[in-house]
Scaffold this motif. Structure first.
Motif, PDB file in Angstrom:
ATOM      1  N   LYS A 148     -34.039 -13.260 -56.994  1.00 12.49           N
ATOM      2  CA  LYS A 148     -35.452 -13.643 -57.017  1.00 12.49           C
ATOM      3  C   LYS A 148     -35.505 -15.172 -56.908  1.00 12.49           C
ATOM      4  O   LYS A 148     -34.618 -15.837 -57.462  1.00 12.49           O
ATOM      5  CB  LYS A 148     -36.106 -13.211 -58.335  1.00 12.49           C
ATOM      6  CG  LYS A 148     -36.116 -11.710 -58.594  1.00 12.49           C
ATOM      7  CD  LYS A 148     -36.743 -11.371 -59.947  1.00 12.49           C
ATOM      8  CE  LYS A 148     -35.898 -11.848 -61.117  1.00 12.49           C
ATOM      9  NZ  LYS A 148     -36.472 -11.515 -62.430  1.00 12.49           N
ATOM     10  N   PRO A 149     -36.455 -15.766 -56.230  1.00 13.37           N
ATOM     11  CA  PRO A 149     -37.659 -15.151 -55.685  1.00 13.37           C
ATOM     12  C   PRO A 149     -37.578 -14.766 -54.205  1.00 13.37           C
ATOM     13  O   PRO A 149     -38.612 -14.732 -53.536  1.00 13.37           O
ATOM     14  CB  PRO A 149     -38.694 -16.254 -55.874  1.00 13.37           C
ATOM     15  CG  PRO A 149     -37.910 -17.515 -55.648  1.00 13.37           C
ATOM     16  CD  PRO A 149     -36.540 -17.238 -56.230  1.00 13.37           C
ATOM     17  N   SER A 150     -36.414 -14.503 -53.691  1.00 15.63           N
ATOM     18  CA  SER A 150     -36.334 -14.094 -52.291  1.00 15.63           C
ATOM     19  C   SER A 150     -37.156 -12.828 -52.053  1.00 15.63           C
ATOM     20  O   SER A 150     -37.068 -11.871 -52.827  1.00 15.63           O
ATOM     21  CB  SER A 150     -34.879 -13.826 -51.896  1.00 15.63           C
ATOM     22  OG  SER A 150     -34.833 -13.204 -50.630  1.00 15.63           O
ATOM     23  N   PRO A 151     -37.952 -12.793 -50.986  1.00 21.94           N
ATOM     24  CA  PRO A 151     -38.709 -11.571 -50.699  1.00 21.94           C
ATOM     25  C   PRO A 151     -37.800 -10.373 -50.452  1.00 21.94           C
ATOM     26  O   PRO A 151     -38.209  -9.227 -50.650  1.00 21.94           O
ATOM     27  CB  PRO A 151     -39.511 -11.932 -49.445  1.00 21.94           C
ATOM     28  CG  PRO A 151     -38.792 -13.093 -48.831  1.00 21.94           C
ATOM     29  CD  PRO A 151     -38.204 -13.844 -49.980  1.00 21.94           C
ATOM     30  N   ARG A 152     -36.520 -10.628 -50.057  1.00 24.62           N
ATOM     31  CA  ARG A 152     -35.587  -9.528 -49.832  1.00 24.62           C
ATOM     32  C   ARG A 152     -35.284  -8.780 -51.121  1.00 24.62           C
ATOM     33  O   ARG A 152     -35.039  -7.577 -51.116  1.00 24.62           O
ATOM     34  CB  ARG A 152     -34.297 -10.052 -49.194  1.00 24.62           C
ATOM     35  CG  ARG A 152     -34.468 -10.495 -47.744  1.00 24.62           C
ATOM     36  CD  ARG A 152     -33.180 -11.030 -47.156  1.00 24.62           C
ATOM     37  NE  ARG A 152     -32.803 -12.307 -47.756  1.00 24.62           N
ATOM     38  CZ  ARG A 152     -31.633 -12.573 -48.311  1.00 24.62           C
ATOM     39  NH1 ARG A 152     -30.708 -11.628 -48.399  1.00 24.62           N
ATOM     40  NH2 ARG A 152     -31.379 -13.770 -48.812  1.00 24.62           N
ATOM     41  N   PHE A 153     -35.302  -9.503 -52.247  1.00 25.70           N
ATOM     42  CA  PHE A 153     -35.093  -8.853 -53.542  1.00 25.70           C
ATOM     43  C   PHE A 153     -36.204  -7.826 -53.784  1.00 25.70           C
ATOM     44  O   PHE A 153     -35.947  -6.663 -54.111  1.00 25.70           O
ATOM     45  CB  PHE A 153     -35.081  -9.903 -54.663  1.00 25.70           C
ATOM     46  CG  PHE A 153     -34.741  -9.354 -56.023  1.00 25.70           C
ATOM     47  CD1 PHE A 153     -33.471  -9.492 -56.546  1.00 25.70           C
ATOM     48  CD2 PHE A 153     -35.696  -8.686 -56.793  1.00 25.70           C
ATOM     49  CE1 PHE A 153     -33.144  -8.981 -57.805  1.00 25.70           C
ATOM     50  CE2 PHE A 153     -35.394  -8.171 -58.038  1.00 25.70           C
ATOM     51  CZ  PHE A 153     -34.106  -8.324 -58.548  1.00 25.70           C
ATOM     52  N   TYR A 154     -37.459  -8.269 -53.615  1.00 25.57           N
ATOM     53  CA  TYR A 154     -38.585  -7.390 -53.900  1.00 25.57           C
ATOM     54  C   TYR A 154     -38.694  -6.263 -52.872  1.00 25.57           C
ATOM     55  O   TYR A 154     -39.082  -5.134 -53.221  1.00 25.57           O
ATOM     56  CB  TYR A 154     -39.878  -8.209 -53.963  1.00 25.57           C
ATOM     57  CG  TYR A 154     -39.866  -9.186 -55.117  1.00 25.57           C
ATOM     58  CD1 TYR A 154     -40.027  -8.739 -56.425  1.00 25.57           C
ATOM     59  CD2 TYR A 154     -39.635 -10.543 -54.913  1.00 25.57           C
ATOM     60  CE1 TYR A 154     -39.991  -9.618 -57.496  1.00 25.57           C
ATOM     61  CE2 TYR A 154     -39.605 -11.439 -55.971  1.00 25.57           C
ATOM     62  CZ  TYR A 154     -39.777 -10.967 -57.258  1.00 25.57           C
ATOM     63  OH  TYR A 154     -39.727 -11.845 -58.310  1.00 25.57           O
TER      64      TYR A 154
END
Length: 480
Positions: A148-154
């Motif tokens: 986080k906060p990479s959008p790939r994580f979410y």
């Protein structure tokens, strides 16, 4: 599609951070370096530590590179981390709050954390299953290979949990992580204070909880000043009764004729307090009267109109007081009995106040603009079916004025009145509904925000029952 009450879709999934929520690592702990010191927080914000958290470096490589960069002994960092792993405990009270959510709702809870595999494994071994059983699954940066906060994580979490982002709420002490979660369609907060209240508000139906609060405390809603002094009075119970039409919620004694604001000993005024036209008008609107009695009361009220044609507040002629909201309330009572025409000067004054926005700063007894606008909607509602001219005169400018208030700051009681006014004139106010829902307290009620003033004593008065009644009605409920 939005729910009928205008709130966002119900939360069905929680994403909860680990560090900063369930425990608070001592990240300001310092390591001695060749020149000075360096905090653990600083080390954890380096690219080296971040690579460690996603598995690109093992523990030895990470500690060695940090030791070389900041010139401290590798074993000092290793000892510090080992000490933390052996002593850190989770917040059992907060865990109990999450456990209660699992018992009372169908919400799924997932743990999402930036943490190395070694640190995560240490916590798994140290903390009992009572903690880990809170979660439907766990997603860590070391498992996913991204932080986080990479959008790939979410994106990964969304796919793995098969969740609609609109029904997800993320709880994370890092505002950057929350910002990213919101940017991909979720909701969330980085405010960890009073988290049990937040959990209740985002996972439960606000109307059901509000109605339960009202029924649980029926007849026991004291009005209180800002310093906690209780006032026994009739106005707040009448407001509750008019808002929800449930006589069982309030304890009211029907007077022979005119109402007195106080139901008990007067406070912050003279020992003997006169009946008033404000409470009497609200009583006429909220309760069922024999028509002959009602008309005789209105006849008596007309004797307290001054030479300008304005209604006085009290039946005591030694207390000449005029208040725009009180005048509106009196107009409502007269209009309910088809007698608006008897107060032409008062109606003209009220119309002028609406057109000029003179209500913005509140009045002598009522502190905000919402009182005036909401009471104008009551006036129009009272005129429905028998005074089209009044509707033609006031509705269009009222709609403009009500729309101007959407999104303005306001406490729970003000927002309840604003939303009711918006609903009457057909103005959307989703932002105010969301703000009002977020103010709900852990017990299901809303706070006793300022309703009216005792100007001479510099006291403002609130009532949790009235705030809750208006909130329940504003969010679409009735205490049936």
């Amino acid at each position: 599609m939005s729910p009928p009450n205008g709130l966002k879709p119900k939360i069905t999934t929680l994403l909860v951070d680990l560090g900063g929520v369930f425990f608070h690592p001592e990240v300001e702990t310092k390591l001695a370096t060749a020149e000075s010191t360096v905090s653990l927080r600083r080390l954890m914000t380096t690219s080296i530590w971040m690579n460690y958290e996603v598995g690109k470096l093992n523990e030895d490589e990470c500690f060695a590179q940090l030791a070389k960069l900041y010139r401290f002994a590798t074993e000092d960092l290793a000892n510090l981390i080992q000490k933390f792993r052996g002593s850190v405990n989770y917040d059992r009270d907060l865990a109990a709050a999450f456990r209660a959510i699992r018992r009372t709702s169908q919400v799924r809870i997932f743990l999402v954390s930036n943490i190395s595999s070694n640190d995560y494994q240490a916590l798994r071994e140290r903390w009992d299953d009572e903690f880990w059983s809170l979660f439907d699954d766990v997603f860590t940066s070391s498992m996913l290979g991204v932080r986080k906060p990479s959008p790939r994580f979410y994106t990964h979490v969304l796919r793995a949990t098969r969740s609609n982002p609109q029904t997800i709420f993320t709880i994370d002490d890092n505002p950057e992580n929350v910002l990213m979660a919101i940017s991909v369609g979720m909701r969330g907060t980085s405010c960890i204070a009073d988290l049990p209240r937040t959990l209740a508000n985002i996972t439960s139906d606000p109307v059901e909880r509000g109605i339960a609060f009202l029924k649980r405390n029926a007849g026991r809603f004291p009005s209180v000043t800002q310093d906690g002094a209780e006032i026994e009075e009739n106005y707040a119970p009448l407001l509750i009764l008019e808002a929800l039409q449930q006589r069982s919620l309030v304890d009211l004694k029907f007077p022979p004729r005119l109402w007195n604001f106080f139901s008990g000993p007067p406070r912050y005024t003279t020992e003997t307090y006169p009946e008033d036209l404000d409470t009497t008008s609200l009583g006429l609107a909220a309760m069922s009267y024999d028509p002959d009695l009602a008309h005789s009361i209105l006849d008596e009220m007309l004797t307290y109109v001054d030479e300008d044609g304005f209604v006085q507040a009290y039946t005591d002629r030694t207390r000449p007081r005029i208040d725009a909201v009180i005048s509106l309330n009196v107009l409502v009572a007269f209009t309910l009995y088809n007698r608006t025409y008897e107060l032409p000067e008062t109606l003209a004054w009220i119309t002028s106040i609406l057109l000029t926005r003179a209500y913005i700063g509140g009045t002598r007894y009522y502190p905000n603009a919402e009182w005036f606008l909401y009471y104008v909607t009551r006036l129009l509602a009272a005129s429905e079916g028998h005074d089209a001219a009044l509707d033609e005169r006031l509705f269009a400018p009222l709609r403009v004025r009500v729309a101007e208030r959407v999104g303005a700051p306001g406490d729970a009681f003000a927002l309840g009145m604003r939303i009711a006014a918006c609903e009457y004139v057909g103005v959307e106010c989703a932002v105010d509904r969301e703000a009002l829902a977020a103010m709900q307290m852990e017990d299901g009620g809303w706070p006793a925000s300022c309703m009216y003033l005792f100007p001479g004593a510099a006291r403002d008065v609130g009532n949790r029952g009235a705030s809750t009644a208006f909130a329940v009605r504003a969010l679409g409920g009735r205490a049936s």
